[in-house]
Scaffold this motif. Structure first.
Motif, mmCIF file in Angstrom:
data_model
loop_
_atom_site.group_PDB
_atom_site.id
_atom_site.type_symbol
_atom_site.label_atom_id
_atom_site.label_comp_id
_atom_site.label_asym_id
_atom_site.label_seq_id
_atom_site.Cartn_x
_atom_site.Cartn_y
_atom_site.Cartn_z
ATOM 1 N N LYS A 1 43.235 -0.253 -9.949
ATOM 2 C CA LYS A 1 41.864 -0.234 -9.453
ATOM 3 C C LYS A 1 40.920 -0.613 -10.586
ATOM 4 O O LYS A 1 41.038 -0.100 -11.696
ATOM 5 C CB LYS A 1 41.506 1.157 -8.916
ATOM 6 C CG LYS A 1 40.094 1.271 -8.354
ATOM 7 C CD LYS A 1 39.855 2.670 -7.811
ATOM 8 C CE LYS A 1 38.456 2.799 -7.213
ATOM 9 N NZ LYS A 1 38.220 4.160 -6.662
ATOM 10 N N GLU B 1 33.998 -1.366 -1.833
ATOM 11 C CA GLU B 1 35.253 -0.752 -2.248
ATOM 12 C C GLU B 1 36.350 -1.253 -1.316
ATOM 13 O O GLU B 1 36.255 -1.100 -0.096
ATOM 14 C CB GLU B 1 35.182 0.771 -2.216
ATOM 15 C CG GLU B 1 36.444 1.441 -2.751
ATOM 16 C CD GLU B 1 36.291 2.937 -2.952
ATOM 17 O OE1 GLU B 1 37.183 3.531 -3.603
ATOM 18 O OE2 GLU B 1 35.301 3.512 -2.459
ATOM 19 N N GLN C 1 42.685 -3.000 -6.055
ATOM 20 C CA GLN C 1 41.446 -2.494 -5.470
ATOM 21 C C GLN C 1 40.258 -2.718 -6.401
ATOM 22 O O GLN C 1 40.365 -2.559 -7.623
ATOM 23 C CB GLN C 1 41.582 -0.995 -5.170
ATOM 24 C CG GLN C 1 42.636 -0.682 -4.120
ATOM 25 C CD GLN C 1 42.263 -1.243 -2.757
ATOM 26 O OE1 GLN C 1 41.297 -0.796 -2.129
ATOM 27 N NE2 GLN C 1 43.016 -2.228 -2.300
#
Length: 275
Positions: free
Chosen positions: A138, A170, A203
């Motif tokens: 991430k 996100e 992500q």
């Protein structure tokens, strides 16, 4: 013999690279192209100004560096790779599956180089991806609202930011790249390093923070071998604060990092390489 470098784009980063190239003996300027040619006059030697990018092969560059816009790779990436190594300064373009496939295929005789930019720990992440031990990655990027160049719904959200931080996005890096192509090259580089996850599984979190006038903050968090659900997996988190001029898309330290990538972008042969 000095390597010949062609620079495509003459914004702040392009200007910095041209200036640094002209100071060195190990590389030399093959050409500079910019969409607005008038911006080059009086700043770049006349004989180095390339008026038509379709004529790039006449300049015999060993390495072509794009610091302009993702569209350059769409239009010219495969052509560049048929004649020279190519360093893609806007790797958000590779979120397009068909373009990534085309450029990987074109990199059969020359190297396609991806600069790390503001991405920290790329080589270590790539090693984990090579071994298949990288489970999740991430990347969080936080900037002042004025530092974002966005489109669509993200622009609409960013325009409403006043005095408190707001999460703009996100989710997968692949879906984010077309919405913020100038701002999330760091995330695109992360997706390429973490090749076992790729653009769909890496992500991205984008935060607009009006208090962050002098910095860009990049947080990289990864999980490796072990049980993530039980909180018994390898875990690493790094936070980098990059000084930035107010409203600038790129942080100050990114310029020197990009130059280092340019100097390292050679000798690795065909294929895709982080640098």
């Amino acid at each position: 013999m000095a390597r010949r470098v062609g620079v495509v784009g003459y914004g702040h980063l392009g200007q910095y690279l041209v200036s640094e190239i002209e100071k060195r003996d190990d590389i030399q300027l093959a050409f500079v192209w910019n969409r607005t040619l008038d911006s080059l006059k009086g700043k770049v030697p006349e004989e180095k100004i390339l008026k038509d990018l379709n004529d790039f092969k006449d300049c015999h560059a060993d390495l072509i560096v794009e610091v302009a816009h993702p569209d350059i790779s769409i239009q010219y990436g495969s052509l560049f790779l048929s004649h020279a190594d190519y360093m893609i300064g806007s790797p958000t373009a590779l979120a397009d599956i068909s373009l990534e496939s085309a450029l990987r295929g074109a990199a059969s005789g020359h190297g396609l180089y991806v600069p790390s930019g503001a991405f920290w720990g790329g080589e270590d992440i790539k090693k984990m991806a090579d071994r298949g031990t990288l489970q999740a990655l991430k990347v969080t990027m936080t900037k002042h609202p004025a530092a974002f160049k966005l489109s669509g719904k993200l622009k609409d959200i960013n325009d409403t930011v006043t005095d408190t931080p707001v999460t703009l996005y996100e989710g997968s890096v692949r879906d984010l790249c077309p919405l913020a192509p100038n701002n999330v090259n760091t995330m695109a580089a992360a997706a390429l390093a973490a090749h076992n996850l790729g653009f769909d599984k890496v992500q991205g979190l984008l935060v607009s923070d009006p208090s962050l006038r002098d910095w860009h903050v990049v947080e990289v968090e990864l999980w490796g071998p072990g049980d993530i659900a039980a909180d018994r997996a390898f875990h690493c988190r790094t936070v980098k604060r990059n000084p930035a001029t107010f409203g600038a898309v790129s942080g100050t330290a990114t310029y020197a990092s990009f130059l280092s990538s340019l100097l390292a972008a050679h000798g690795k042969g065909p294929g895709v390489h982080l640098c």
